[in-house]
Scaffold this motif. Structure first.
Motif, PDB file in Angstrom:
ATOM      1  N   ASP A  95       0.828  -1.212   0.000  1.00 53.71           N
ATOM      2  CA  ASP A  95       0.000   0.000   0.000  1.00 53.71           C
ATOM      3  C   ASP A  95       0.860   1.259   0.000  1.00 53.71           C
ATOM      4  N   SER A 118       1.102   2.130   7.933  1.00 58.87           N
ATOM      5  CA  SER A 118      -0.033   2.017   7.021  1.00 58.87           C
ATOM      6  C   SER A 118      -0.278   3.344   6.323  1.00 58.87           C
ATOM      7  N   LEU A 119      -1.196   3.336   5.359  1.00 57.38           N
ATOM      8  CA  LEU A 119      -1.565   4.580   4.684  1.00 57.38           C
ATOM      9  C   LEU A 119      -2.191   5.568   5.660  1.00 57.38           C
ATOM     10  N   ASP A 120      -2.953   5.067   6.618  1.00 53.76           N
ATOM     11  CA  ASP A 120      -3.531   5.967   7.629  1.00 53.76           C
ATOM     12  C   ASP A 120      -2.439   6.652   8.438  1.00 53.76           C
ATOM     13  N   ASP A 121      -1.421   5.870   8.838  1.00 55.32           N
ATOM     14  CA  ASP A 121      -0.286   6.456   9.565  1.00 55.32           C
ATOM     15  C   ASP A 121       0.428   7.500   8.707  1.00 55.32           C
ATOM     16  N   GLU A 123      -0.832   9.279   6.245  1.00 52.25           N
ATOM     17  CA  GLU A 123      -1.669  10.477   6.138  1.00 52.25           C
ATOM     18  C   GLU A 123      -1.583  11.320   7.402  1.00 52.25           C
ATOM     19  N   ASP A 124      -1.621  10.670   8.565  1.00 52.64           N
ATOM     20  CA  ASP A 124      -1.518  11.400   9.834  1.00 52.64           C
ATOM     21  C   ASP A 124      -0.197  12.157   9.919  1.00 52.64           C
ATOM     22  N   GLU A 127      -0.269  15.137   7.431  1.00 50.61           N
ATOM     23  CA  GLU A 127      -1.134  16.225   7.900  1.00 50.61           C
ATOM     24  C   GLU A 127      -0.520  16.943   9.089  1.00 50.61           C
ATOM     25  N   ARG A 146       0.580  13.523   0.286  1.00 50.70           N
ATOM     26  CA  ARG A 146      -0.831  13.870   0.533  1.00 50.70           C
ATOM     27  C   ARG A 146      -1.652  13.772  -0.756  1.00 50.70           C
ATOM     28  N   LEU A 149      -2.437   9.965  -1.849  1.00 56.60           N
ATOM     29  CA  LEU A 149      -3.030   9.007  -0.914  1.00 56.60           C
ATOM     30  C   LEU A 149      -4.309   8.374  -1.470  1.00 56.60           C
ATOM     31  N   GLU A 150      -5.157   9.180  -2.102  1.00 56.45           N
ATOM     32  CA  GLU A 150      -6.422   8.648  -2.621  1.00 56.45           C
ATOM     33  C   GLU A 150      -6.160   7.596  -3.696  1.00 56.45           C
ATOM     34  N   ARG A 153      -5.078   4.340  -2.143  1.00 59.32           N
ATOM     35  CA  ARG A 153      -6.143   3.616  -1.446  1.00 59.32           C
ATOM     36  C   ARG A 153      -7.074   2.894  -2.433  1.00 59.32           C
TER      37      ARG A 153
END
Length: 583
Positions: A95, A118-121, A123-124, A127, A146, A149-150, A153
């Motif tokens: 990912d 992960s991708l969530d990490d 992104e956090d 940001e 940033r 990311l889309e 996913r």
């Protein structure tokens, strides 16, 4: 059933995690093994189950250690050493590395510095502005992460055509072996040959639907039953979902048309039918011109077609429309006016102009590649190894001196070959649209393919100007994989296919449909736009070993999605005509 694609994915993950852990040399060996496993012509799991380990060790790039891991995975569903690597580096490596510019080494560094798993990490961290503070990154890299990311996913939810279609062929072969099955065919996006696939959709006609569903669910290759009923079933085969729908024989054609899609095509076709007093659905074509408006139901009116798919179109006064064209891009109007294209087929292709050997990053000799091409019945064959330049790693690219040495060897092989062998090169289009080849090299070559391998984050206007500038270079014969995309990995350049097509038409430069299933670049709608602008097209495999010459299958169907006819494609031309085009 463990598929070759599933095995290859495990060794690609091995390579990525090793690279993320700063291990040298091994990652390249695992990637080479993964490529050869993916393209192996028969299911490796079947060989292992038959006790034929020697066949596995004879796969190029697969020695005793990797062969042992293959056997371990097929027999147990896991590889202990890979599990240990995952424990040491608990990263969603596939990912994270889909982000443009984030490779395994970068992923490893972000994990060690910021704990990104992960991708969530990711992104956090982006940001929060933490990535820019990591050594070697900065605000621009953080913004790029940033922005991508889309894409990262969404792409992981679909499977490559080149992985899904061989499984679909296996499903069809199984269904065809059942006495109760009258007819069967793939449906959905896989029948339209889209570059990525959600699920493998299959349709079967039978008088005993429950029996066929039961036998399908019990198929030896099925790993897990997701759901089943009297008329349909969904199963898991390896990492793929396969959906079977069974219908009575007299409704097979209408169901095939309906479930092939696309949704846009079906809506347009239904509206076309309504204007003519007809109704289309999965059960047939119905004449409702005399039916009262208040009447409803799926089978209302006189049924005039449905047993065959061609009959569904004939009921509307239209010729059958090939599945590749069914995207609502003018195909219904073309069918009505008799202007549907006479689409290219694999039998029309006379040669391949973009292939690699061990001189750069290929896996075998010039002789072996030429022999494989001759075995396919080609008239001519082009070797186009990498020249050194931006985006080419390490020593994979050839210097001018090495290119001239290779040209001599290509000519020597050609003198003994059954087919004409063309000496080529894959040059690198830099950020400004230039290539770096000497005049002596250009004079010595039969064909110059020029491709983008770097600066893939340019905006659409800059990227289009860059590629148009390359097209205008009289030394360049073919613009290779124009966007530089890798499906499910990176989005590549945004580009104006119409502008590229116009420039290509003016300067006699072919635009490539790269048949590697990880690329399929150009894609269908871009081929259509370029073709309408008058551009010549080349369909090449970018093969790195003999077995991947079979990639031509994916390229031809991609070109068909772009409405390409044989005369549009330069490697369907006879050799004298091709040589004239190649200057």
């Amino acid at each position: 059933m463990t598929t070759n694609a599933e095995l290859a994915a495990r060794f690609e993950e091995f390579a990525d995690l090793l690279e993320a852990d700063d291990v040298e040399y091994k990652p390249r060996a695992y990637r080479r093994a993964a490529e050869n496993i993916r393209s192996y012509p028969s299911p490796i799991a079947d060989r292992i189950e038959a006790g034929d380990r020697d066949a596995i060790e004879n796969i190029d790039g697969v020695g005793d250690a990797i062969a042992s891991k293959i056997v371990e995975y097929v027999e147990t569903g896991g590889i202990e050493e890979l599990e240990d690597l995952r424990a040491d580096l608990p990263i969603d490596i596939a990912d994270i590395t889909r982000i443009e510019g984030v490779g395994p080494k970068t992923a490893g560094k972000l994990y060690r510095e910021l704990g990104v798993q992960s991708l969530d990490d990711l992104e956090d961290a982006a940001e929060a502005g933490e990535i820019r503070d990591v050594k070697g990154f900065g605000p621009k890299t953080e913004e790029n992460i940033r922005d991508n990311l889309e894409f990262a996913r969404t792409v992981g939810q679909r499977q490559l055509l080149g992985e899904a279609r061989p499984l679909a062929d296996d499903v069809l072969a199984f269904l065809e072996s059942l006495d109760d099955v009258d007819r069967c065919e793939v449906a959905g996006s896989i029948r339209r040959w889209r570059e990525t696939i959600g699920d493998v959709d299959v349709l079967a006609a039978t008088e005993d639907r429950e029996s066929v569903v039961d036998r399908f669910v019990a198929w030896d290759s099925v790993d897990d039953e997701i759901e089943s009923g009297p008329e349909k079933a969904s199963v898991r085969v390896g990492e793929s979902r396969v959906d079977l729908r069974v219908v009575v024989p007299e409704e097979f054609g209408s169901a095939l048309q309906y479930f092939t899609g696309s949704k846009d095509h079906n809506v347009a076709l239904r509206n076309y039918a309504i204007d003519r007093g007809m109704k289309l659905n999965e059960y047939g074509a119905f004449d409702v011109s005399e039916v009262a408006a208040a009447e409803t139901g799926q089978r209302v009116g006189d049924r005039v077609a449905g047993e065959t798919e061609a009959g569904m179109y004939e009921a509307l006064g239209l010729p059958w429309i090939p599945p590749e064209l069914r995207e609502d891009r003018g195909e219904i109007d073309a069918a009505e006016s008799g202007d549907l294209p006479d689409l290219i087929t694999r039998e029309d292709v006379r040669g391949d102009l973009h292939t690699h050997t061990e001189w750069s990053d290929g896996n075998t000799t010039i002789e072996a590649m030429v022999e494989a091409a001759a075995d396919r019945g080609y008239d001519y064959f082009g070797i186009a190894d990498h020249a050194e330049g931006p985006g080419i790693v390490g020593d994979m690219g050839l210097t001018d001196t090495e290119i001239l040495e290779q040209v001599q060897e290509i000519h020597a092989v050609g003198e003994e070959a059954e087919i004409e062998v063309l000496a080529g090169i894959e040059a690198n289009v830099d950020a400004a649209g230039e290539i770096d080849l000497s005049e002596a090299v250009i004079e010595a070559l039969d064909v110059v393919v020029a491709s983008t391998h770097s600066a893939l984050g340019q905006d659409a206007e800059t990227a289009t100007d860059r590629l148009v500038h390359a097209i205008e270079n009289p030394a360049i014969d073919v613009l290779g994989h124009p966007s530089g995309r890798l499906l499910n990995e990176r989005s590549g350049l945004e580009l104006d296919a119409t502008a590229l097509g116009a420039a290509a038409a003016e300067h006699d430069t072919a635009l490539e449909v790269n048949s590697d299933p990880r690329r399929l670049d150009l894609w269908g709608s871009a081929v259509q736009a370029a073709r309408e602008a008058g551009a010549p097209i080349a369909i090449n495999t970018d093969a790195h070993q003999p077995s991947t010459l079979e990639y031509m299958r994916w390229g031809v169907h991609t070109a068909r999605r772009g409405w390409a006819e044989p005369d549009d494609v330069i490697n369907t031309w006879e050799l004298p005509t091709l040589r004239e085009f190649l200057h």
